[in-house]
Write a protein that holds these residues in place. Structure first.
Motif, PDB file in Angstrom:
ATOM      1  N   LEU A   1       0.901  -1.241   0.016  1.00  0.00           N
ATOM      2  CA  LEU A   1      -0.094   0.061  -0.013  1.00  0.00           C
ATOM      3  C   LEU A   1       0.997   1.187  -0.114  1.00  0.00           C
ATOM      4  O   LEU A   1       1.448   1.391   1.034  1.00  0.00           O
ATOM      5  CB  LEU A   1      -1.021   0.062   1.248  1.00  0.00           C
ATOM      6  N   THR A   2       0.819   2.011  -1.140  1.00  0.00           N
ATOM      7  CA  THR A   2       1.393   3.452  -1.145  1.00  0.00           C
ATOM      8  C   THR A   2       0.476   4.623  -0.744  1.00  0.00           C
ATOM      9  O   THR A   2      -0.343   4.627  -1.557  1.00  0.00           O
ATOM     10  CB  THR A   2       1.974   3.341  -2.545  1.00  0.00           C
ATOM     11  N   VAL A   3       0.786   4.748   0.459  1.00  0.00           N
ATOM     12  CA  VAL A   3      -0.083   5.944   0.933  1.00  0.00           C
ATOM     13  C   VAL A   3       0.595   7.219   0.887  1.00  0.00           C
ATOM     14  O   VAL A   3       1.734   7.507   1.107  1.00  0.00           O
ATOM     15  CB  VAL A   3      -0.259   5.474   2.340  1.00  0.00           C
ATOM     16  N   ALA A   4      -0.263   8.203   0.431  1.00  0.00           N
ATOM     17  CA  ALA A   4       0.154   9.671   0.485  1.00  0.00           C
ATOM     18  C   ALA A   4      -0.721  10.658   0.782  1.00  0.00           C
ATOM     19  O   ALA A   4      -1.888  10.315   0.805  1.00  0.00           O
ATOM     20  CB  ALA A   4       0.106  10.040  -1.084  1.00  0.00           C
ATOM     21  N   GLY A   5      -0.436  11.715   1.600  1.00  0.00           N
ATOM     22  CA  GLY A   5      -1.412  12.521   2.466  1.00  0.00           C
ATOM     23  C   GLY A   5      -1.489  12.307   3.730  1.00  0.00           C
ATOM     24  O   GLY A   5      -0.363  12.030   4.408  1.00  0.00           O
ATOM     25  N   GLU A   6      -2.453  12.482   4.510  1.00  0.00           N
ATOM     26  CA  GLU A   6      -2.729  12.897   5.860  1.00  0.00           C
ATOM     27  C   GLU A   6      -3.423  11.399   6.468  1.00  0.00           C
ATOM     28  O   GLU A   6      -4.510  11.091   5.926  1.00  0.00           O
ATOM     29  CB  GLU A   6      -3.248  13.976   6.386  1.00  0.00           C
ATOM     30  N   ILE A   7      -2.974  10.907   7.497  1.00  0.00           N
ATOM     31  CA  ILE A   7      -3.768   9.917   8.199  1.00  0.00           C
ATOM     32  C   ILE A   7      -4.094  10.196   9.447  1.00  0.00           C
ATOM     33  O   ILE A   7      -3.249  10.547  10.286  1.00  0.00           O
ATOM     34  CB  ILE A   7      -2.880   8.537   8.405  1.00  0.00           C
ATOM     35  N   ASP A   8      -5.425  10.466   9.696  1.00  0.00           N
ATOM     36  CA  ASP A   8      -6.178  11.087  10.693  1.00  0.00           C
ATOM     37  C   ASP A   8      -7.470  10.570  11.054  1.00  0.00           C
ATOM     38  O   ASP A   8      -7.879   9.488  10.427  1.00  0.00           O
ATOM     39  CB  ASP A   8      -6.180  12.620  10.754  1.00  0.00           C
TER      40      ASP A   8
ATOM     41  N   LEU B   1       5.193   4.564   3.526  1.00  0.00           N
ATOM     42  CA  LEU B   1       4.668   6.005   4.225  1.00  0.00           C
ATOM     43  C   LEU B   1       5.690   7.142   3.567  1.00  0.00           C
ATOM     44  O   LEU B   1       5.488   8.179   4.172  1.00  0.00           O
ATOM     45  CB  LEU B   1       5.026   5.847   5.766  1.00  0.00           C
ATOM     46  N   ALA B   2       6.379   6.953   2.771  1.00  0.00           N
ATOM     47  CA  ALA B   2       7.089   7.956   2.162  1.00  0.00           C
ATOM     48  C   ALA B   2       6.578   9.081   1.783  1.00  0.00           C
ATOM     49  O   ALA B   2       6.971  10.284   2.100  1.00  0.00           O
ATOM     50  CB  ALA B   2       7.929   7.183   0.966  1.00  0.00           C
ATOM     51  N   ARG B   3       5.402   9.063   1.271  1.00  0.00           N
ATOM     52  CA  ARG B   3       4.386  10.238   1.064  1.00  0.00           C
ATOM     53  C   ARG B   3       3.578  10.838   1.939  1.00  0.00           C
ATOM     54  O   ARG B   3       2.509  11.570   1.700  1.00  0.00           O
ATOM     55  CB  ARG B   3       3.758  10.066  -0.389  1.00  0.00           C
ATOM     56  N   VAL B   4       3.450  10.034   3.148  1.00  0.00           N
ATOM     57  CA  VAL B   4       2.440  10.526   4.110  1.00  0.00           C
ATOM     58  C   VAL B   4       3.071  11.825   5.193  1.00  0.00           C
ATOM     59  O   VAL B   4       4.237  11.751   5.269  1.00  0.00           O
ATOM     60  CB  VAL B   4       2.456   9.486   5.267  1.00  0.00           C
ATOM     61  N   THR B   5       2.455  12.861   4.924  1.00  0.00           N
ATOM     62  CA  THR B   5       2.596  14.216   5.752  1.00  0.00           C
ATOM     63  C   THR B   5       2.329  14.252   6.938  1.00  0.00           C
ATOM     64  O   THR B   5       2.986  15.101   7.688  1.00  0.00           O
ATOM     65  CB  THR B   5       2.248  15.172   4.736  1.00  0.00           C
ATOM     66  N   PHE B   6       1.346  13.399   7.425  1.00  0.00           N
ATOM     67  CA  PHE B   6       0.797  13.612   8.923  1.00  0.00           C
ATOM     68  C   PHE B   6       0.318  12.284   9.399  1.00  0.00           C
ATOM     69  O   PHE B   6      -0.283  11.725   8.666  1.00  0.00           O
ATOM     70  CB  PHE B   6      -0.264  14.535   9.163  1.00  0.00           C
ATOM     71  N   LEU B   7       0.440  11.925  10.695  1.00  0.00           N
ATOM     72  CA  LEU B   7       0.006  10.844  11.137  1.00  0.00           C
ATOM     73  C   LEU B   7      -0.570  11.074  12.634  1.00  0.00           C
ATOM     74  O   LEU B   7       0.456  11.487  13.506  1.00  0.00           O
ATOM     75  CB  LEU B   7       1.099   9.759  11.224  1.00  0.00           C
ATOM     76  N   ASP B   8      -1.635  10.818  12.996  1.00  0.00           N
ATOM     77  CA  ASP B   8      -2.101  10.983  14.419  1.00  0.00           C
ATOM     78  C   ASP B   8      -2.521   9.772  15.072  1.00  0.00           C
ATOM     79  O   ASP B   8      -2.229   8.421  14.469  1.00  0.00           O
ATOM     80  CB  ASP B   8      -3.426  12.225  14.417  1.00  0.00           C
ATOM     81  N   SER B   9      -3.119   9.757  16.198  1.00  0.00           N
ATOM     82  CA  SER B   9      -3.361   8.711  17.089  1.00  0.00           C
ATOM     83  C   SER B   9      -4.247   7.706  16.296  1.00  0.00           C
ATOM     84  O   SER B   9      -4.458   6.502  16.412  1.00  0.00           O
ATOM     85  CB  SER B   9      -3.842   9.088  18.522  1.00  0.00           C
ATOM     86  N   SER B  10      -5.354   8.277  15.398  1.00  0.00           N
ATOM     87  CA  SER B  10      -6.134   7.498  14.788  1.00  0.00           C
ATOM     88  C   SER B  10      -5.458   6.545  13.808  1.00  0.00           C
ATOM     89  O   SER B  10      -5.591   5.479  13.748  1.00  0.00           O
ATOM     90  CB  SER B  10      -7.277   8.460  14.080  1.00  0.00           C
ATOM     91  N   GLY B  11      -4.580   7.314  13.307  1.00  0.00           N
ATOM     92  CA  GLY B  11      -3.469   6.363  12.213  1.00  0.00           C
ATOM     93  C   GLY B  11      -2.817   5.304  13.010  1.00  0.00           C
ATOM     94  O   GLY B  11      -2.811   4.087  12.357  1.00  0.00           O
ATOM     95  N   ILE B  12      -2.332   5.685  14.143  1.00  0.00           N
ATOM     96  CA  ILE B  12      -1.467   4.570  14.883  1.00  0.00           C
ATOM     97  C   ILE B  12      -2.370   3.524  15.244  1.00  0.00           C
ATOM     98  O   ILE B  12      -2.054   2.266  15.162  1.00  0.00           O
ATOM     99  CB  ILE B  12      -1.174   5.463  16.392  1.00  0.00           C
ATOM    100  N   ASN B  13      -3.892   3.772  15.675  1.00  0.00           N
ATOM    101  CA  ASN B  13      -4.649   2.896  15.769  1.00  0.00           C
ATOM    102  C   ASN B  13      -5.121   1.829  14.985  1.00  0.00           C
ATOM    103  O   ASN B  13      -4.986   0.627  14.987  1.00  0.00           O
ATOM    104  CB  ASN B  13      -6.078   3.248  16.575  1.00  0.00           C
ATOM    105  N   VAL B  14      -5.253   2.295  13.808  1.00  0.00           N
ATOM    106  CA  VAL B  14      -5.337   1.673  12.558  1.00  0.00           C
ATOM    107  C   VAL B  14      -4.309   0.678  12.334  1.00  0.00           C
ATOM    108  O   VAL B  14      -4.436  -0.575  12.004  1.00  0.00           O
ATOM    109  CB  VAL B  14      -5.671   2.556  11.217  1.00  0.00           C
ATOM    110  N   LEU B  15      -3.169   1.044  12.457  1.00  0.00           N
ATOM    111  CA  LEU B  15      -1.988   0.240  12.057  1.00  0.00           C
ATOM    112  C   LEU B  15      -1.797  -0.811  13.368  1.00  0.00           C
ATOM    113  O   LEU B  15      -1.460  -2.004  13.156  1.00  0.00           O
ATOM    114  CB  LEU B  15      -0.642   1.233  12.035  1.00  0.00           C
TER     115      LEU B  15
END
Length: 125
Positions: free
Chosen positions: A31-38, A63-77
């Motif tokens: 999965l090549t992800v780009a943008g914000e994970i929130d 995650l090379a193109r991910v610009t933001f990761l919050d606790s919601s994204g951490i929980n998903v992972l």
């Protein structure tokens, strides 16, 4: 390595949006992800990480193109890591930028989920 396109979402990423390109390389879901994970985009990533139809699913999140990761994204992972491990597979994270890497280290997710400096390392280690 054989590469097969599975899913392609929008490539142009606006602030606050998330784009995911899903491919399969040597049986590994990438999965090549780009943008914000929130909290607004986490469900999109959660759905992309659902490979429950595969036996012993192996997934790498680039995650090379991910610009933001919050606790919601951490929980998903973490949820995905647990589900994939329970199914006899694994989750690996690849190429986080400095700000995302810092968050992964601060919350200790890099001690739970295999994190690699490059996508190639995540695919081969």
């Amino acid at each position: 390595m054989a590469e097969e396109e599975v899913t392609d979402t929008e490539q142009a990423v606006q602030p606050g949006e998330l784009s995911i390109l899903a491919t399969v390389t040597d049986g590994i879901h990438v999965l090549t992800v780009a943008g914000e994970i929130d909290h607004q985009t986490g469900d999109t990533l959660h759905q992309a990480l659902d490979v429950s139809d595969a036996a012993q699913p192996r997934v790498v999140v680039d995650l090379a193109r991910v610009t933001f990761l919050d606790s919601s994204g951490i929980n998903v992972l973490i949820i995905a890591h647990c589900a994939l491990t329970e199914a006899g597979g694994w989750l690996r994270l690849a190429a986080p930028g400095p700000s995302v890497q810092r968050i992964l280290q601060l919350v200790g997710i890099d001690t739970v989920i295999d994190c690699h400096e490059t996508l190639q390392q995540a695919l081969t280690n």
